[in-house]
Design a protein around this motif. Structure first.
Motif, mmCIF file in Angstrom:
data_model
loop_
_atom_site.group_PDB
_atom_site.id
_atom_site.type_symbol
_atom_site.label_atom_id
_atom_site.label_comp_id
_atom_site.label_asym_id
_atom_site.label_seq_id
_atom_site.Cartn_x
_atom_site.Cartn_y
_atom_site.Cartn_z
ATOM 1 N N PHE A 1 0.801 -1.223 0.000
ATOM 2 C CA PHE A 1 0.000 0.000 0.000
ATOM 3 C C PHE A 1 0.835 1.275 0.000
ATOM 4 N N ASN A 2 2.126 1.157 -0.148
ATOM 5 C CA ASN A 2 2.998 2.329 -0.075
ATOM 6 C C ASN A 2 2.832 3.182 -1.322
ATOM 7 N N ILE A 3 2.284 4.372 -1.174
ATOM 8 C CA ILE A 3 2.022 5.202 -2.359
ATOM 9 C C ILE A 3 3.303 5.787 -2.934
ATOM 10 N N ASN A 4 4.402 5.717 -2.185
ATOM 11 C CA ASN A 4 5.661 6.230 -2.700
ATOM 12 C C ASN A 4 6.572 5.108 -3.180
ATOM 13 N N MET A 5 5.989 4.051 -3.728
ATOM 14 C CA MET A 5 6.785 2.927 -4.211
ATOM 15 C C MET A 5 7.611 3.393 -5.408
ATOM 16 N N SER A 6 8.910 3.361 -5.264
ATOM 17 C CA SER A 6 9.800 3.852 -6.304
ATOM 18 C C SER A 6 10.431 2.695 -7.055
ATOM 19 N N LEU A 7 10.515 2.850 -8.366
ATOM 20 C CA LEU A 7 11.138 1.824 -9.193
ATOM 21 C C LEU A 7 12.496 2.321 -9.685
ATOM 22 N N SER A 8 13.127 3.202 -8.915
ATOM 23 C CA SER A 8 14.348 3.831 -9.401
ATOM 24 C C SER A 8 15.513 2.860 -9.463
ATOM 25 N N LEU A 9 15.501 1.800 -8.688
ATOM 26 C CA LEU A 9 16.595 0.841 -8.706
ATOM 27 C C LEU A 9 16.301 -0.261 -9.715
ATOM 28 N N GLU A 10 17.123 -0.336 -10.732
ATOM 29 C CA GLU A 10 16.977 -1.365 -11.764
ATOM 30 C C GLU A 10 15.536 -1.407 -12.292
ATOM 31 N N GLY A 11 14.982 -0.273 -12.546
ATOM 32 C CA GLY A 11 13.609 -0.228 -13.037
ATOM 33 C C GLY A 11 13.433 0.856 -14.075
ATOM 34 N N ILE A 12 12.239 1.475 -14.087
ATOM 35 C CA ILE A 12 11.954 2.489 -15.094
ATOM 36 C C ILE A 12 12.018 3.899 -14.515
ATOM 37 N N GLY A 13 12.098 4.019 -13.183
ATOM 38 C CA GLY A 13 12.162 5.346 -12.582
ATOM 39 C C GLY A 13 10.803 5.997 -12.526
ATOM 40 N N ALA A 14 9.866 5.376 -11.817
ATOM 41 C CA ALA A 14 8.521 5.937 -11.680
ATOM 42 C C ALA A 14 7.978 5.617 -10.303
ATOM 43 N N VAL A 15 7.098 6.466 -9.824
ATOM 44 C CA VAL A 15 6.407 6.235 -8.564
ATOM 45 C C VAL A 15 4.975 5.855 -8.902
ATOM 46 N N LEU A 16 4.525 4.707 -8.376
ATOM 47 C CA LEU A 16 3.220 4.156 -8.716
ATOM 48 C C LEU A 16 2.331 4.050 -7.493
ATOM 49 N N GLN A 17 1.032 4.015 -7.728
ATOM 50 C CA GLN A 17 0.085 3.731 -6.664
ATOM 51 C C GLN A 17 -1.134 3.056 -7.268
ATOM 52 N N MET A 18 -1.937 2.442 -6.409
ATOM 53 C CA MET A 18 -3.185 1.839 -6.877
ATOM 54 C C MET A 18 -4.255 2.911 -6.988
ATOM 55 N N ASP A 19 -5.030 2.855 -8.040
ATOM 56 C CA ASP A 19 -6.146 3.768 -8.268
ATOM 57 C C ASP A 19 -7.301 2.934 -8.787
ATOM 58 N N ASP A 20 -8.302 2.707 -7.934
ATOM 59 C CA ASP A 20 -9.346 1.728 -8.217
ATOM 60 C C ASP A 20 -8.654 0.375 -8.437
ATOM 61 N N ASP A 21 -8.903 -0.275 -9.564
ATOM 62 C CA ASP A 21 -8.255 -1.555 -9.848
ATOM 63 C C ASP A 21 -7.001 -1.379 -10.699
ATOM 64 N N TYR A 22 -6.586 -0.134 -10.894
ATOM 65 C CA TYR A 22 -5.508 0.151 -11.834
ATOM 66 C C TYR A 22 -4.226 0.569 -11.113
ATOM 67 N N THR A 23 -3.101 0.345 -11.800
ATOM 68 C CA THR A 23 -1.816 0.877 -11.357
ATOM 69 C C THR A 23 -1.615 2.212 -12.048
ATOM 70 N N LYS A 24 -1.500 3.277 -11.251
ATOM 71 C CA LYS A 24 -1.423 4.631 -11.803
ATOM 72 C C LYS A 24 -0.032 5.221 -11.568
ATOM 73 N N VAL A 25 0.448 5.968 -12.552
ATOM 74 C CA VAL A 25 1.723 6.671 -12.424
ATOM 75 C C VAL A 25 1.497 7.946 -11.612
ATOM 76 N N VAL A 26 2.214 8.083 -10.507
ATOM 77 C CA VAL A 26 2.111 9.289 -9.678
ATOM 78 C C VAL A 26 3.081 10.350 -10.177
ATOM 79 N N ARG A 27 4.336 9.974 -10.330
ATOM 80 C CA ARG A 27 5.334 10.899 -10.877
ATOM 81 C C ARG A 27 6.501 10.097 -11.436
ATOM 82 N N LEU A 28 7.321 10.790 -12.223
ATOM 83 C CA LEU A 28 8.502 10.176 -12.818
ATOM 84 C C LEU A 28 9.748 10.652 -12.081
#
Length: 682
Positions: free
Chosen positions: A232-259
Motif C-alpha cells: 500500500f505504499n504510495i511512494n513505491m519507487s522503481l528507481s533501482l533497476e527499473g523504469i524510474g517511476a512512482v506508482l500507486q493503486m487507483d481503483d483496480d488500476y496501477t497509476k503513475v504518480v510521478r517520474l
C-alpha cells in the motif's frame, strides 16, 4: 436468475449463475494488533498536526474510505449491502479505541463473499460472453467515477460488468488482438484478482482499516504493517533497476504518480503522471493484463535487470483515455549524476544584439549523504553544483538567470534552504509550524550572494515540497519572477513513528512562506502563467482526498528587492502577444483545448466498434493537423503519421522565460532612467 432471459432483454447481456462452493475463508481479527489499535488512537490524537479527536465524525469519514478502498469501482457491493453496512459507520472510532476491530472484518467478509461469487461466475462464463459480444450495437459505458452509483439489483450489476468486459475486449480487438488472445488476457485478469484475494490476509485487512482512519485526517498520514507495507505504499519507487517511476493503486488500476528525474521513463518515453498501466510485458514475451493485480506484483513485473526492456500498455491521462497504447522502456539504474543540476545558455536576439540567458535545470534537491559521512570534501549536492554552474555561466557573461524547477518533486529541506541562500543575503527562507502551534523559522546564515542579477524561477504542477519553498521565498523576497503553472501544494511534513507492530507515517507540521502564507493545498501561484498539459483537477494536493487546508500565520521580517507585481501590467501583455504568435505555444494551447473536450467526451465510452474507430481516427487526424500546422509555421517538414510526433522542445518555455526576463530588465532600466531624470529636474 435466468441469464438467457436477460440476454434477450439486453441483446448481449448476461447475468451470473450460482457460484461454486466457497474457495476462500472468512478472515478474523488478529489479537496481536489490539495494542496497535490503541496506540494508533493515542498517537493520532497526540501528535498529528490537527490534534484530532477520533470520534463519530472521523468514523463516518473512515467508513466511506474503507468501503471505497474495498470496492473503488462499485463492482461488487449492491446498494442494499451499503445500506446494511451503514450501521457500522459510527463504530470505527470505538473499535480502534477499544482494540477490537471486528467491525472491519465483518465488512470485509461481506465484500469477500460478493467478490468471490462474482469472479468465479465470471471465469465460468467468460468464453461465451466474449464470443457473444456484438460490437455493432450502440451501447455506452460510464467511465466517470463521480457519476458511478451502487447498483440496486443483481441484473443492473451484471450489465455493468458486461459493459466493462466488452469495453476491454473492444480495446484489445481494435489493437489487433484475436478473439482467442482477448479471452486469454481477460481470463488471466480475473485469475489475478482471485489470486490477490487468496493472498490477502488478516494483516492486510487491518492495514486497510487503519488507513481508512488515517485518510480521514489527511492524505499523507498512513499506517504500514510490518510485512505488508510495500503493498500500500504510495511512494513505491522503481528507481533501482527499473523504469524510474512512482506508482500507486487507483481503483483496480496501477497509476503513475510521478517520474523520477533522469530516470528511464522520463528520458525514454512519453509516460506521464496519471497514466494508467493496464498490461506489462517483457521483451519478446506476451503482454500480461495487470488490472486488479496487487501493486507489488505489478512492480515486480516492471522491475528487472539493467539494459533489459519492459513493455507497458497504458491509457493516457492526456486526451483519448479510451484507447490504449504500448511503450517500451529500457531499464536503467537511476544514478545521482542523472539527477544533477545542468546548465545551458539561451540566446535571444533583440535590436540587433544577442543576449545570453543562463538556464539551470534542477530535477531534485539532493545531497550525497554517503560521501559526506565518508568525509569526502568534494561531495555532490544541489546547492554546491548549482553554485558551480552559476560561476561558469557568469564567465559566459549572461544577462539573466533562470532556475528551472519544473517536475522537481522536492528532496532535502536543508538543500532547499541553502540553495535559496545563493540568491539572497542571510535571512529566513521558510517557517515550520508544529502541532503545538510553535513556529520555527529556517534560513540562510551565509551573507554572501552567488548571483544578484535578474532571474526567474520556472515551476509547474509537479513542482512540490522543497521546490515550493524555494519558489515561494524567491517570490516573497521579490528576488525572481515566478513563471509557469500553479505548483503541487504539498506543504506538510511527515515523520515515522514506531508502533508495537509496524510504523505510522504521520503529518506533524506545515510549511509557511516568510510572508506567512502556507504552501499547503494552494501551492505557489506564478506571477505569469504558461500553458500546461497537466490537469490540475486530477493532479496536485487539491486533487487528493481530504487535504489539510491553506492558511496563514504571521509573516517574518524580510526585505523585498523588486516590486514584481508593479512590472506585471507591462510584462503580461507582451507575454500574451508572443504566445499568440509562437507556433509552439499555439499548438500547446490547441492541444489543451482538445484535451479538455476529450475529457468530457470520454466520460461516456462508446462500445460500438465503428464509432470507436471513427473517434480514434478523428483524434489522430486532429493531432496530426495540429502538429503539421506548427511545423509549417516553423518551416519544418510535415509528418504523415502521429507516431512520428515528438514532444515540443522544452526550450520553448526557457526561451519565452528569457524573453520575459529581458522585458523585465528593459522596463526596470526605463523606470530607473525616468526616476533619475525626475531627480535631476528637482
Amino acid at each position: 436468475m435466468n441469464y438467457k432471459r436477460l440476454l434477450l432483454c439486453l441483446l448481449t447481456g448476461y447475468t451470473f449463475a450460482a457460484s461454486p462452493a466457497s474457495a476462500f475463508q472468512a478472515l478474523q481479527p488478529l489479537h496481536e494488533y489490539d495494542k496497535v489499535s490503541k496506540e494508533l488512537v493515542e498517537t493520532l490524537e497526540g501528535i498529528h498536526y490537527n490534534r484530532p479527536n477520533i470520534d463519530d465524525a472521523i468514523s463516518s469519514k473512515a467508513f466511506d474510505y474503507y468501503i471505497d478502498a474495498l470496492d473503488p469501482s462499485k463492482s461488487f457491493f449492491l446498494q442494499s449491502d451499503i445500506d446494511s453496512l451503514t450501521q457500522y459507520q459510527n463504530s470505527f472510532d470505538d473499535a480502534l479505541r477499544n482494540g477490537d476491530v471486528q467491525v472491519a472484518y465483518t465488512i470485509y467478509n461481506v465484500y469477500l463473499e460478493r467478490l468471490e461469487k462474482r469472479l468465479l461466475d465470471l471465469q465460468e462464463h467468460l468464453p461465451e460472453m466474449v464470443k457473444g459480444f456484438d460490437y455493432t450495437l450502440d451501447e455506452t459505458l460510464n467511465t466517470d467515477p463521480d457519476k458511478q452509483t451502487w447498483a440496486t439489483t443483481d441484473a443492473e450489476l451484471d450489465d455493468y460488468w458486461r459493459k466493462r468486459l466488452k469495453n476491454r475486449a473492444l480495446t484489445l480487438k481494435i489493437n489487433g488482438e484475436s478473439e482467442e488472445k482477448i479471452l486469454t488476457m481477460l481470463e488471466r485478469r480475473y485469475k489475478n484478482q482471485l489470486r490477490q484475494v487468496d493472498q490477502t490476509n488478516a494483516t492486510d485487512v487491518y492495514q486497510t482499516f487503519a488507513n481508512a482512519i488515517t485518510s480521514a485526517l489527511d492524505p499523507h498520514t498512513s499506517y504500514f504493517a510490518p510485512r505488508a507495507s510495500e503493498t500500500f505504499n504510495i511512494n513505491m519507487s522503481l528507481s533501482l533497476e527499473g523504469i524510474g517511476a512512482v506508482l500507486q493503486m487507483d481503483d483496480d488500476y496501477t497509476k503513475v504518480v510521478r517520474l523520477i528525474p533522469g530516470g528511464p521513463a522520463a528520458t525514454q518515453s512519453d509516460l506521464s503522471p496519471n497514466d494508467r498501466i493496464i498490461a506489462v510485458g517483457q521483451e519478446g514475451a506476451p503482454m500480461v493484463d495487470v488490472v486488479g493485480m496487487r501493486l507489488d506484483d505489478v512492480v515486480d513485473m516492471i522491475r528487472g535487470e539493467s539494459d533489459t526492456t519492459v513493455v507497458l500498455e497504458i491509457t493516457s491521462s492526456k486526451g483519448d483515455t479510451q484507447t490504449s497504447k504500448r511503450i517500451s522502456i529500457v531499464r536503467k539504474k537511476v544514478k545521482l549524476e542523472d539527477q544533477s543540476a545542468k546548465k545551458e545558455v539561451v540566446d535571444i536576439e533583440r535590436d540587433g544584439k544577442t543576449y545570453k540567458v543562463g538556464v539551470i535545470t534542477l530535477p531534485t534537491f539532493y545531497s550525497d549523504f554517503a560521501a559526506i559521512q565518508a568525509g569526502d570534501k568534494d561531495y555532490k549536492s544541489s546547492t554546491r553544483d548549482t553554485k558551480t554552474l552559476i560561476d561558469e555561466l557568469r564567465k559566459e557573461n549572461i544577462t539573466a538567470l533562470i532556475l528551472d524547477l519544473r517536475n522537481n518533486g522536492g528532496g532535502s529541506l536543508q538543500e532547499a534552504n541553502a540553495l535559496t541562500g545563493l540568491f539572497i543575503p542571510a535571512g529566513p527562507t521558510v517557517q515550520i509550524r508544529d502541532q503545538s502551534g510553535r513556529v520555527t523559522p529556517l534560513g540562510d546564515t551565509d551573507a554572501t550572494i552567488t548571483y544578484s542579477g535578474p532571474m526567474a524561477v520556472l515551476i509547474n504542477r509537479m513542482s512540490a515540497s522543497a521546490s515550493e519553498i524555494v519558489a515561494g521565498a524567491m517570490q516573497d523576497y521579490g528576488r525572481a519572477l515566478i513563471l509557469g503553472d500553479q505548483s503541487f501544494g504539498k506543504g506538510t511534513v511527515q515523520v515515522l513513528q514506531d508502533l508495537d507492530k509496524g510504523q505510522l507515517k504521520i503529518t506533524q507540521a506545515k510549511f509557511y512562506r516568510v510572508s506567512g502564507e502556507s504552501t499547503q493545498h494552494k501551492g505557489v501561484m506564478p506571477d505569469i502563467a504558461f500553458p500546461s498539459l497537466i490537469d490540475k483537477e486530477t493532479i496536485g494536493e487539491s486533487a487528493l482526498d481530504n487535504p489539510l487546508i491553506w492558511d496563514k500565520i504571521h509573516e517574518t521580517r524580510y526585505p523585498v528587492y523588486w516590486n514584481i507585481p508593479a512590472y506585471l501590467p507591462v510584462l503580461e501583455p507582451r507575454h500574451a502577444a508572443r504566445m499568440a504568435k509562437d507556433p509552439n505555444f499555439v499548438a500547446i494551447n490547441a492541444q489543451i483545448s482538445d484535451f479538455k473536450q476529450q475529457v468530457e467526451t470520454y466520460k461516456t465510452v462508446s462500445l460500438n466498434e465503428k464509432t470507436r474507430i471513427e473517434q480514434q481516427e478523428t483524434n489522430k487526424a486532429n493531432e496530426l493537423l495540429r502538429e503539421n500546422t506548427r511545423r509549417k509555421a516553423l518551416g519544418l517538414d510535415t509528418l504523415t503519421s502521429v507516431d512520428d510526433i515528438e514532444p515540443i522542445d522544452e526550450d520553448t518555455f526557457a526561451k519565452e522565460a528569457s524573453e520575459i526576463l529581458l522585458d523585465f530588465i528593459a522596463t526596470n532600466q526605463l523606470a530607473q532612467q525616468q526616476a533619475e531624470k525626475k531627480t535631476a529636474q528637482n
